[in-house]
Write a protein that holds these residues in place. Sequence first.
Motif, short mmCIF file in Angstrom:
data_model
loop_
_atom_site.label_atom_id
_atom_site.label_comp_id
_atom_site.label_asym_id
_atom_site.label_seq_id
_atom_site.Cartn_x
_atom_site.Cartn_y
_atom_site.Cartn_z
N SER A 265 -77.49 37.85 14.64
CA SER A 265 -76.16 38.05 14.08
C SER A 265 -76.23 38.67 12.68
N LYS A 266 -77.20 38.22 11.89
CA LYS A 266 -77.39 38.78 10.54
C LYS A 266 -77.75 40.25 10.62
N ARG A 267 -78.64 40.59 11.54
CA ARG A 267 -79.04 41.99 11.71
C ARG A 267 -77.85 42.84 12.13
N ALA A 268 -77.03 42.32 13.06
CA ALA A 268 -75.84 43.06 13.50
C ALA A 268 -74.86 43.26 12.34
N ALA A 269 -74.73 42.25 11.48
CA ALA A 269 -73.82 42.36 10.34
C ALA A 269 -74.32 43.43 9.35
N LEU A 270 -75.63 43.50 9.15
CA LEU A 270 -76.18 44.52 8.27
C LEU A 270 -75.91 45.91 8.84
N SER A 271 -76.12 46.06 10.13
CA SER A 271 -75.86 47.34 10.78
C SER A 271 -74.38 47.72 10.69
N ALA A 272 -73.50 46.75 10.92
CA ALA A 272 -72.06 47.03 10.86
C ALA A 272 -71.62 47.43 9.46
N ALA A 273 -72.12 46.74 8.44
CA ALA A 273 -71.76 47.08 7.06
C ALA A 273 -72.28 48.47 6.70
N THR A 274 -73.47 48.78 7.16
CA THR A 274 -74.06 50.09 6.89
C THR A 274 -73.26 51.19 7.58
N ALA A 275 -72.90 50.96 8.84
CA ALA A 275 -72.11 51.95 9.58
C ALA A 275 -70.75 52.17 8.90
N GLN A 276 -70.14 51.11 8.44
CA GLN A 276 -68.86 51.23 7.75
C GLN A 276 -69.00 52.06 6.47
N ALA A 277 -70.07 51.85 5.75
CA ALA A 277 -70.30 52.63 4.52
C ALA A 277 -70.51 54.11 4.85
N LEU A 278 -71.20 54.38 5.94
CA LEU A 278 -71.39 55.78 6.36
C LEU A 278 -70.06 56.41 6.78
N ARG A 279 -69.24 55.66 7.51
CA ARG A 279 -67.93 56.19 7.92
C ARG A 279 -67.07 56.47 6.70
N ALA A 280 -67.18 55.63 5.68
CA ALA A 280 -66.42 55.84 4.44
C ALA A 280 -66.84 57.13 3.75
N ARG A 281 -68.05 57.58 4.05
CA ARG A 281 -68.55 58.85 3.49
C ARG A 281 -68.21 60.03 4.40
N GLY A 282 -67.45 59.78 5.46
CA GLY A 282 -67.02 60.87 6.33
C GLY A 282 -67.92 61.11 7.53
N VAL A 283 -68.88 60.24 7.76
CA VAL A 283 -69.76 60.39 8.92
C VAL A 283 -69.01 59.92 10.16
N SER A 284 -69.15 60.67 11.25
CA SER A 284 -68.45 60.29 12.48
C SER A 284 -68.91 58.93 12.98
N GLU A 285 -68.06 58.27 13.74
CA GLU A 285 -68.33 56.90 14.18
C GLU A 285 -69.65 56.78 14.94
#
Length: 191
Positions: free
Chosen positions: A122-142
């Motif tokens: 669960s911790k690993r999934a949360a890290l991945s989700a937070a990272t993906a959200q930060a990338l999306r905030a930079r305009g990276v596609s989902e």
Amino acid sequence: MARWEPNTRERLVRAAVELFAEQGYEATTVNEIAERAGGLTKTTFFRHFTDKREVLFAGQEIHNRIMSEAIAEAPESATPLEMIGLALDGLASSFTEDRRDIGRRLRTVIASSAELRERSASKRAALSAATAQALRARGVSELVADLAAELGARAFYGAFDRWTSSADARTLVEYAHEVFGELKTAMSSLK
């Protein structure tokens, strides 16, 4: 140790890891952890952690923040993989050499309990989700953000496993570069 001494949270983490390694996760009580941490009380423990499982996963929100901030601060020209590389550098550099031994013991304790393995996933999934959200905030596609974030999490946890399994002088940052490079090479061979 007196109750007023600093670093209560760190002392509780170290005491928990020691006790879990000595007598097992299930057999260890919150009272024992608090006592081992310097004569603290159960109430003090619960001011810092919701339960004894969470004491092993302290810092998750900090790790997520480090990765997210590094991505946010990356140069405008950075590719998603370059942003992940910068985020890995930031997170890995936050682990000092004194954390290697506790990390080694932590891995052993987690491996011994299905409940802890589930929380670790669960911790690993949360890290991945937070990272993906930060990338999306930079305009990276989902889709690209999700894939890059998964690669980053895999690189970090692979590097952490190598670092805590080794007695050499390499830092976690060096291991992160190594594993991230191996993963990028493996990806390029998928073509």
